[in-house]
Structures are given as structure tokens and as C-alpha cells.
Scaffold this motif. Structure first.
Motif: not given
Length: 308
Positions: A24-26, A85-97
Motif C-alpha cells: 500500500x505504501x509503495x 496513508x496508503x500503508x495504513x489504508x490497505x494494510x488495516x483494511x485487510x486486517x479489519x476485513x
């Protein structure tokens, strides 16, 4: 059978979420960096719509008055701010899902997509907000600062910590609807393409085709998200540039119709491709790491699996 179980187990491990965060970060950082000139124009069109009243004329005005370097003003805020922001958004989305799919077992999948993306975006925007505050002022006020290095201390000296988070609530107002719409649209687009167009399971398709489906779903997700979030995007720019003291004043100054239409064509022109490339880079990183592409059935962690 053992191979499938091992892969599902790996997908729910800390290493999996780490790969999603780095991906997500990259993906977000590089794609946002690439469209910095359009972002500079968009922000100036929102703050000074009379002077910058079109894409070609606006770019021409910036080039003539401030030189070609003006088009890359704020590049560091784009790269690092949206990377974080992308790191938090994609990483946490997978976790929260995964978390919400275990808790909300009887809920519609759309509800899980909404609450997962919203939860992730809350944290992502807290991380982004200081970068965005500096970036917008660098892009619209040539004498403010050259970038993050001198912009952070200058903003802190002038306004303190509150200056970095003045636009947090409007940022949530813009990005929460965008993120919820984007992830949900992406997930449902993936299902629709495989079930109704390709009519094959994702796992049975070659990787190149899977990445192509990712791009189609990504573009749809970006386009729908842009339409939903445009009013809040205009408000954020107005607040950061002190054109209004609060949200209500910003809405009054901009006007109800302009709130929805100002800079919308430009945002659609670059947000759709940007989101498409984000998903493409993100899934490419996952594939190169030995993981499947995004979308498809929500996997659950079995009791006693643990994290390794």
C-alpha cells in the motif's frame, strides 16, 4: 488440500499484513507522486477558480507565471504523505476485513467492506493530515515553503500542532466516503467480472488475467469514489488555504452547485487512473510475494490457528 490451508493460513499471518502495508505504501506513494502536476492544478482551481478555470489554461498559467518547477511543488508531501496513508489504508483494511467478518458473521458483505474501509481510513487520515496541511500550502502559496523539510517547522511555528490537524474532519469527510465506496465497489466489481463475464473462479485464471481484472475493478472504484468525495475535497482546500474559518463558511463561499462540480472533471481524469495503478501495483507486489490478488471470498481465521 494442505496447500490451500497453508495459503489461507499465510494470508492471515502478520507477514501477510506486513506485505499489504508495504504494498500500500509503495503503490499509493509512487502513483500520487506521478500526478503531482495535476494535483497542483486541482488545488489552485479549488482555491482560485477564476484564475485557474480550465485544465489546459490552468497548466499554462502556472507554467508561465511560476515556471515548470511549480508543477512539482509539494511532491514530497505526495510521495511520503500518501505513502504513509496508503500503508495504513490497505494494510488495516485487510486486517479489519478479517476481524469484522468474524464478528459480523450474519451481516451482508457490503457492510463488512464499509466498516473495514472506514476503520482503516480513520487511522490513515490521522497519519496523512500533517503532510496534507503542508502540501496544500506549498502548492498554493509559492513563498510559504519549498517542501516538507522547511514546511513542517514553519507551519508549527505559525499555528502549533493544531495547524497540522485543522483539516482532519473535512479530510475524514472526503476520504471516508471515498474509501468506503472505493473498496466496496472494487470488491463487488471483482465478483461481478469473475461470476458474470469470465465465469471462472479467480484461482483458475492466469495471473495476467487476474491483474487485468484488478485494473478494471480499480478504475470503477476510483470513478465512483471521486463522485462521492468531491464536495469534501473542495472544502478541505478552502480550509487549508484560510479561505474559510469553518466548514459551514466554506460551503457558503463555494456555493452548493460548485461544491459538487468544481474541479470534478480534473479529479475524475486523474483519480480513476491513479486508483487503477494503485491496485495494479498493490496486487503485483502481492503476487510477487506469493500471495493471491485482491478480492474474492472473505477468509476467516480458524480458532487456534494463531499468528506466525
Amino acid at each position: 488440500m494442505m496447500r490451500v490451508e497453508e495459503r489461507a493460513y499465510r494470508e492471515l499471518s502478520p507477514g501477510y499484513y506486513g506485505i499489504c502495508t508495504v504494498g500500500g505504501m509503495l503503490s499509493a506513494g509512487t502513483t500520487h507522486l506521478a500526478i503531482t502536476p495535476l494535483d497542483v492544478l486541482k488545488v489552485n482551481m479549488q482555491v482560485n477558480p477564476i484564475k485557474y478555470n480550465g485544465i489546459s489554461s490552468g497548466l499554462n498559467t502556472l507554467w508561465k507565471e511560476q515556471g515548470p518547477s511549480a508543477l512539482w511543488r509539494g511532491w514530497s508531501g505526495k510521495l511520503f504523505g500518501y505513502g504513509v496513508q496508503g500503508g495504513f489504508k490497505f494494510g488495516l483494511y485487510e486486517y479489519f476485513k478479517r476481524v469484522y467478518s468474524d464478528v459480523l458473521v450474519d451481516q451482508n458483505r457490503t457492510v463488512i467492506f464499509f466498516v473495514s474501509s472506514a476503520s482503516a481510513q480513520v487511522f490513515a487520515d490521522v497519519a496523512l493530515c500533517p503532510f496534507e496541511a503542508v502540501k496544500v500550502q506549498v502548492q498554493t502559496q509559492p513563498n510559504f515553503a519549498k517542501g516538507l523539510v522547511d514546511g513542517f517547522p514553519k507551519l508549527y511555528a505559525a499555528e502549533g500542532l493544531s495547524g497540522f490537524y485543522r483539516g482532519l474532519f473535512p479530510l475524514w469527510g472526503r476520504n471516508l466516503p471515498f474509501s468506503m465506496t472505493m473498496f466496496s465497489t472494487f470488491e463487488h466489481s471483482i465478483d461481478f467480472i469473475y461470476n458474470n463475464i469470465i465465469q471462472r473462479k479467480k484461482e483458475d485464471c492466469p495471473v495476467a488475467l487476474q491483474l487485468g481484472v484488478t485494473c478494471l475493478a480499480g478504475y470503477a472504484a476510483g470513478a465512483f469514489g471521486t463522485l462521492i468525495s468531491n464536495p469534501a475535497d473542495n472544502i478541505v482546500s478552502s480550509l487549508y488555504n484560510k479561505k474559510a474559518a469553518n466548514v459551514l463558511q466554506a460551503v457558503k463561499n463555494i456555493g452548493f452547485v460548485d461544491l459538487f462540480t468544481r474541479s470534478l472533471p480534473l479529479r475524475i481524469a486523474f483519480v480513476g487512473p491513479v486508483v487503477t495503478m494503485q491496485w495494479f501495483f498493490y496486487d503485483s507486489i502481492k503476487v510477487l510475494s506469493g500471495l493471491p490478488t485482491s478480492g474474492g471470498p472473505i477468509r476467516h481465521m480458524e480458532e487456534g490457528d494463531g499468528f506466525t
